[in-house]
Design a protein around this motif. Structure first.
Motif, mmCIF file in Angstrom:
data_model
loop_
_atom_site.group_PDB
_atom_site.id
_atom_site.type_symbol
_atom_site.label_atom_id
_atom_site.label_comp_id
_atom_site.label_asym_id
_atom_site.label_seq_id
_atom_site.Cartn_x
_atom_site.Cartn_y
_atom_site.Cartn_z
ATOM 1 N N TRP A 39 0.838 -1.206 0.000
ATOM 2 C CA TRP A 39 0.000 0.000 0.000
ATOM 3 C C TRP A 39 0.871 1.254 0.000
ATOM 4 O O TRP A 39 0.637 2.187 -0.779
ATOM 5 C CB TRP A 39 -0.913 -0.005 1.232
ATOM 6 N N ALA A 40 1.892 1.300 0.850
ATOM 7 C CA ALA A 40 2.731 2.493 0.969
ATOM 8 C C ALA A 40 3.512 2.771 -0.301
ATOM 9 O O ALA A 40 3.664 3.937 -0.711
ATOM 10 C CB ALA A 40 3.690 2.336 2.149
ATOM 11 N N GLY A 69 3.116 6.397 -2.152
ATOM 12 C CA GLY A 69 3.580 7.070 -0.944
ATOM 13 C C GLY A 69 4.975 7.636 -1.050
ATOM 14 O O GLY A 69 5.525 8.125 -0.063
ATOM 15 N N ALA A 81 -1.518 4.239 -1.501
ATOM 16 C CA ALA A 81 -1.450 5.479 -0.743
ATOM 17 C C ALA A 81 -1.785 6.704 -1.583
ATOM 18 O O ALA A 81 -2.117 7.757 -1.038
ATOM 19 C CB ALA A 81 -0.052 5.636 -0.145
ATOM 20 N N CYS A 82 -1.709 6.579 -2.910
ATOM 21 C CA CYS A 82 -2.067 7.711 -3.766
ATOM 22 C C CYS A 82 -3.530 8.101 -3.614
ATOM 23 O O CYS A 82 -3.919 9.238 -3.896
ATOM 24 C CB CYS A 82 -1.761 7.406 -5.226
ATOM 25 N N PHE A 88 -0.855 14.562 0.900
ATOM 26 C CA PHE A 88 -1.705 13.526 1.463
ATOM 27 C C PHE A 88 -2.678 14.079 2.509
ATOM 28 O O PHE A 88 -2.322 14.985 3.267
ATOM 29 C CB PHE A 88 -0.848 12.443 2.134
ATOM 30 N N VAL A 126 -3.891 9.639 5.867
ATOM 31 C CA VAL A 126 -2.970 8.883 5.022
ATOM 32 C C VAL A 126 -1.529 9.184 5.426
ATOM 33 O O VAL A 126 -0.693 8.273 5.528
ATOM 34 C CB VAL A 126 -3.196 9.228 3.534
ATOM 35 N N LEU A 127 -1.232 10.447 5.673
ATOM 36 C CA LEU A 127 0.117 10.818 6.092
ATOM 37 C C LEU A 127 0.484 10.141 7.407
ATOM 38 O O LEU A 127 1.609 9.641 7.571
ATOM 39 C CB LEU A 127 0.212 12.337 6.233
ATOM 40 N N LEU A 132 1.321 6.533 6.673
ATOM 41 C CA LEU A 132 2.624 6.436 6.023
ATOM 42 C C LEU A 132 3.754 6.641 7.024
ATOM 43 O O LEU A 132 4.777 5.931 6.989
ATOM 44 C CB LEU A 132 2.728 7.465 4.897
ATOM 45 N N ARG A 133 3.600 7.596 7.910
ATOM 46 C CA ARG A 133 4.655 7.867 8.895
ATOM 47 C C ARG A 133 4.843 6.692 9.846
ATOM 48 O O ARG A 133 5.978 6.362 10.208
ATOM 49 C CB ARG A 133 4.310 9.141 9.665
ATOM 50 N N LYS A 183 6.745 4.019 7.960
ATOM 51 C CA LYS A 183 8.146 4.411 7.841
ATOM 52 C C LYS A 183 8.883 4.148 9.154
ATOM 53 O O LYS A 183 10.014 3.621 9.153
ATOM 54 C CB LYS A 183 8.238 5.887 7.450
ATOM 55 N N VAL A 236 8.439 11.440 4.179
ATOM 56 C CA VAL A 236 7.200 11.503 4.936
ATOM 57 C C VAL A 236 7.451 11.924 6.380
ATOM 58 O O VAL A 236 6.533 12.407 7.055
ATOM 59 C CB VAL A 236 6.434 10.163 4.900
#
Length: 454
Positions: free
Chosen positions: A183-184, A188, A366-367, A425, A429-430, A433-434, A437, A452
């Motif tokens: 997904w990421a 992302g 993630a887009c 994002f 979503v952000l 993603l974080r 990460k 990110v």
């Protein structure tokens, strides 16, 4: 032996590709990005020979407490300071499987190469406006291209990624094997793992109609009015982009274009040319075109429509997603861009989005989706010293003119240099993603232009 020399010696022991460090002949050329406005300050450049080299570099960096920034050819530059710049442009494998409508594309392969190979079978990838960028780098940022209205983001057409993770381990990532990382990586950005290859869907394109109509800039208001009317009723197979252009007075340009201020519409249609001409008839009513290249075309020639520069260029980009383009917004944008010329900008572009790009896909990456129907971008080229301030002022004026219609977001691949990923994002979503990460790269070994965690 100083610290930099020791780094070079260590890297040469673990990789087979070329290694360059500060002071080596060719180092400055190797570290230079496509966007020459950015000075990529790195400690070393490694030109990986294959995925094993990639794994060796990342593994070494993790043990040495260094960062790795990955670029095939430098279309997403940044000032990485003391990172190792990992070039993956030598990873050149490309296989098209027409019966499966799929392709395996290694990290150094350009969109132009994929378009040519797929087009031989009446198929197309979801490429952007230029054929010279890395297909992988474009896709990791989501990938907003010509056929997005019909088929969505390029990232959502990926079936699998071959990666090296932040610990230096190689893996194949799919929706089944590692749904979180899969997904990421689909939109992302590129700093969750180094992608060495991807397998992606190809889409039917047995007939493609496309091209550009160009008029003198004095026709801009008429062309924009027609653009708004055409896009208001366009089917998903039709994509239309509006452009204000300022051509430089270069002798290598055709005589009618040297120094010309112009307005264009660039179009593609996945279907019968007669249908396309009927949908675009409003543009035929505007007098005085300098040229019209529209017609049936091979997929391999897709990048010829916009004819964007292919040589490294110092440039500044600013973009805005627009909720709409009403009379007042359109008039204000034209006035701010310049009634006769967009100079000192090189171009102001409005892309029509919508269609599949606007639909929520629960299985997407993630887009995500883009609800806004238009994307405005303003590009300036630093053709001479001292131009930066004037370019930024004009970009700010254009952005201010459309502020009432702007959402404040922009697609990842349209972020300006150094602009944080947070601009691309939604908050939820952000945050996701974080967290990915932090779990996948807790020591921050992998970095990018729009991190990110930045």
């Amino acid at each position: 032996m100083n610290q930099i020399e020791a780094l070079g010696a260590d890297l040469r022991r673990v990789v087979r590709g070329r290694v360059l460090t500060r002071g080596d002949e060719g180092f400055d050329g190797a570290r230079r990005p496509w966007d020459l406005a950015v000075d990529q300050r790195v400690a070393a450049v490694v030109e990986a020979r294959d995925a094993q080299d990639v794994a060796a570099v990342v593994g070494y960096a993790g043990l040495a407490g260094l960062r790795v920034a990955t670029q095939p050819n430098g279309h997403a530059p940044a000032a990485f300071d003391d990172a190792i710049l990992l070039r993956t442009g030598n990873l050149r494998g490309l296989t098209v499987r027409p019966g499966e409508r799929a392709a395996r594309v290694e990290a150094g392969v350009s969109w132009g190469e994929v378009l040519t190979a797929a087009g031989e079978h009446g198929l197309t990838p979801l490429a952007g406006s230029t054929g010279v960028v890395s297909a992988t780098g474009f896709t990791l940022g989501g990938g907003l291209g010509w056929f997005g209205r019909k088929y969505g983001f390029a990232a959502d057409s990926v079936r699998a990624f071959e990666v090296v993770d932040a610990s230096g381990e190689q893996a194949t990532v799919t929706a089944d094997s590692d749904p979180e990382l899969f997904w990421a990586l689909r939109g992302g950005g590129g700093d969750f793992a180094v992608v060495t290859a991807m397998e992606l869907d190809l889409h039917p394109a047995p007939v493609l109609y496309g091209g550009r109509i160009l008029w003198p800039a004095r026709r801009a208001a008429e062309v924009l009015a027609a653009f708004r009317a055409v896009t208001a009723e366009a089917p998903e197979e039709l994509t239309v982009w509006f452009h204000l252009l300022q051509f430089p007075p270069l002798p290598e340009l055709p005589e009618p274009l040297r120094g010309l201020s112009a307005v264009t519409v660039d179009v593609t249609y996945l279907g019968d040319p007669d249908e396309a001409r009927a949908l675009l008839h409003r543009f035929d009513l505007i007098p005085g075109p300098i040229f019209d290249t529209r017609g049936r075309m091979p997929v391999a020639n897709l990048a010829d429509i916009c004819a964007e520069p292919t040589d490294p260029t110092p440039a500044l980009l600013r973009a805005e997603l627009l909720h709409g383009l009403d009379d007042a917004t359109a008039a204000a944008m034209l006035a701010a861009a310049g009634p006769g010329t967009v100079a000192p900008l090189a171009s102001v572009q409005i892309r029509h989005l919508g269609g599949a790009l606007a639909r929520v896909d629960e299985k997407g990456g993630a887009c995500g989706h883009i609800a806004e129907p238009y994307l405005l971008s303003a590009l300036g080229v630093l053709a001479a010293p001292g131009m930066e301030e004037a370019i930024r002022e004009r970009q700010s004026a254009v952005a201010a003119a459309v502020a009432g219609a702007a959402s404040g977001r922009r697609p990842f691949t349209f972020l300006g240099h150094g602009e944080p990923a947070a601009s691309a994002f939604p908050a939820e979503v952000l945050a996701r993603l974080r967290e990915i990460k932090r779990r996948r790269d807790p020591d921050g070994v992998l970095t990018g232009n729009h991190p990110v965690l930045g």
